[in-house]
Write a protein that holds these residues in place. Sequence first.
Motif, PDB file in Angstrom:
ATOM      1  N   GLY A  54      44.205  38.220  24.007  1.00 54.95           N
ATOM      2  CA  GLY A  54      43.353  39.159  24.861  1.00 54.95           C
ATOM      3  C   GLY A  54      42.647  38.117  25.835  1.00 54.95           C
ATOM      4  O   GLY A  54      43.282  37.076  26.311  1.00 54.95           O
ATOM      5  N   SER A  55      41.979  38.909  26.649  1.00 50.15           N
ATOM      6  CA  SER A  55      41.275  38.125  27.719  1.00 50.15           C
ATOM      7  C   SER A  55      39.850  37.448  27.202  1.00 50.15           C
ATOM      8  O   SER A  55      38.792  37.337  27.979  1.00 50.15           O
ATOM      9  CB  SER A  55      40.920  38.849  28.798  1.00 50.15           C
ATOM     10  N   SER A  56      40.184  36.758  26.123  1.00 49.69           N
ATOM     11  CA  SER A  56      38.775  36.233  25.561  1.00 49.69           C
ATOM     12  C   SER A  56      38.068  35.077  26.465  1.00 49.69           C
ATOM     13  O   SER A  56      36.924  34.786  26.316  1.00 49.69           O
ATOM     14  CB  SER A  56      39.252  35.519  23.897  1.00 49.69           C
ATOM     15  N   TRP A  57      39.044  34.697  27.145  1.00 53.31           N
ATOM     16  CA  TRP A  57      38.461  33.484  28.105  1.00 53.31           C
ATOM     17  C   TRP A  57      37.325  33.979  29.204  1.00 53.31           C
ATOM     18  O   TRP A  57      36.728  33.324  29.693  1.00 53.31           O
ATOM     19  CB  TRP A  57      39.729  32.836  28.971  1.00 53.31           C
ATOM     20  N   ARG A  58      37.310  35.300  29.257  1.00 52.18           N
ATOM     21  CA  ARG A  58      36.445  36.081  30.258  1.00 52.18           C
ATOM     22  C   ARG A  58      34.891  35.764  29.751  1.00 52.18           C
ATOM     23  O   ARG A  58      34.136  35.782  30.832  1.00 52.18           O
ATOM     24  CB  ARG A  58      36.674  37.630  30.225  1.00 52.18           C
TER      25      ARG A  58
ATOM     26  N   GLY B 109      39.725  29.811  36.152  1.00 48.97           N
ATOM     27  CA  GLY B 109      38.549  29.421  37.151  1.00 48.97           C
ATOM     28  C   GLY B 109      38.586  30.368  38.252  1.00 48.97           C
ATOM     29  O   GLY B 109      37.346  30.769  38.524  1.00 48.97           O
ATOM     30  N   LEU B 110      39.604  30.354  39.086  1.00 45.19           N
ATOM     31  CA  LEU B 110      39.284  31.386  40.304  1.00 45.19           C
ATOM     32  C   LEU B 110      39.036  32.651  39.891  1.00 45.19           C
ATOM     33  O   LEU B 110      38.231  33.319  40.521  1.00 45.19           O
ATOM     34  CB  LEU B 110      40.885  31.245  41.055  1.00 45.19           C
ATOM     35  N   ILE B 111      39.581  33.388  38.975  1.00 44.49           N
ATOM     36  CA  ILE B 111      39.243  34.588  38.417  1.00 44.49           C
ATOM     37  C   ILE B 111      37.895  34.661  37.948  1.00 44.49           C
ATOM     38  O   ILE B 111      36.897  35.663  38.377  1.00 44.49           O
ATOM     39  CB  ILE B 111      40.291  35.206  37.242  1.00 44.49           C
ATOM     40  N   GLN B 112      37.289  34.059  37.218  1.00 39.73           N
ATOM     41  CA  GLN B 112      35.848  33.809  37.031  1.00 39.73           C
ATOM     42  C   GLN B 112      34.906  33.483  37.972  1.00 39.73           C
ATOM     43  O   GLN B 112      33.832  34.208  37.925  1.00 39.73           O
ATOM     44  CB  GLN B 112      35.718  32.623  35.803  1.00 39.73           C
TER      45      GLN B 112
ATOM     46  N   THR C 238      31.794  37.386  31.309  1.00 38.17           N
ATOM     47  CA  THR C 238      31.330  38.653  30.679  1.00 38.17           C
ATOM     48  C   THR C 238      31.361  38.678  29.183  1.00 38.17           C
ATOM     49  O   THR C 238      32.492  37.727  28.781  1.00 38.17           O
ATOM     50  CB  THR C 238      31.973  39.885  31.329  1.00 38.17           C
ATOM     51  N   ASP C 239      30.688  39.285  28.365  1.00 39.37           N
ATOM     52  CA  ASP C 239      31.038  39.258  27.208  1.00 39.37           C
ATOM     53  C   ASP C 239      31.822  40.517  26.738  1.00 39.37           C
ATOM     54  O   ASP C 239      32.215  40.633  25.739  1.00 39.37           O
ATOM     55  CB  ASP C 239      29.603  39.535  26.409  1.00 39.37           C
ATOM     56  N   ASN C 240      32.131  41.181  27.674  1.00 43.52           N
ATOM     57  CA  ASN C 240      33.104  42.482  27.624  1.00 43.52           C
ATOM     58  C   ASN C 240      34.504  41.908  28.180  1.00 43.52           C
ATOM     59  O   ASN C 240      34.836  41.734  29.178  1.00 43.52           O
ATOM     60  CB  ASN C 240      32.744  43.493  28.385  1.00 43.52           C
TER      61      ASN C 240
END
Length: 179
Positions: free
Chosen positions: A27-31, A78-81, A87-89
Motif C-alpha cells: 500500500g502507500s505505507s511510505w506516506r 520524496g517529491l510526492i511527500q 500523514t498517518d492516513n
Amino acid sequence: MSSTSKQFDSVIKKSREIFEKKLHDYGSSWRIMRPRSVTDQIFIKAQRIRSIEEKGKQKVDEGIIPEYIGILNYAIIGLIQLNLGNTDNCTLQKKEIMNMYDKYAAEAKSLMENKNHDYGEAWRDMRISSFTDIILMRIMRIKQIEDLQGETFISEGIDANYYDMINYAIFALIRMEEK
C-alpha cells in the motif's frame, strides 16, 4: 526519439513496475515517512552501493541495480511527500499515486533532456562510481537544507536535488545495462 530518451523510458518503465508491485504489496505505507526519513532511506541505499563498489563484493544477495532503482523510486516518493506532506492516513488511491509517479518521472525526463542539450551527454563518459558519489553529495545537500528548515540563500531546493538523484540513478542504470 533519441537513444537516451528511449533508454530513460526503459529504465523508468522497469522502475515503475517495481514501484507499482510494491504499492500493491505494501500500500502507500511510505506516506507516513517524514521527508527527513525519505532522505535517510536514499542515503542507506547510496551508501550500500558505495560500500559494494569499494569492497568489490557483497554479502547480501541484492546487487547494485536494485539499489539504484530504489534511489530512483524513493526520490519520486520524496517529491510526492514534499508536495503532499506526510500523514498517518495512508489511503491514497493507487491510480492517484501512479499519476503522481508519472508526473515526476516526466518532469525528471524533461530536466534530463534540457541538461543533456547543454552538457552534450557528458554523463556517458563518467564512471558509474561518480554517479554514486554525486547522489551521496545531493543527499548531504538535502540534509543541510533540511537542517536549515529550507532557508537557503542561493541554492536550489530539496526538489531539485531529488530530480538530479533520479537522473543520476537512471544514468547509472543505463551505463550498467550497456556494459
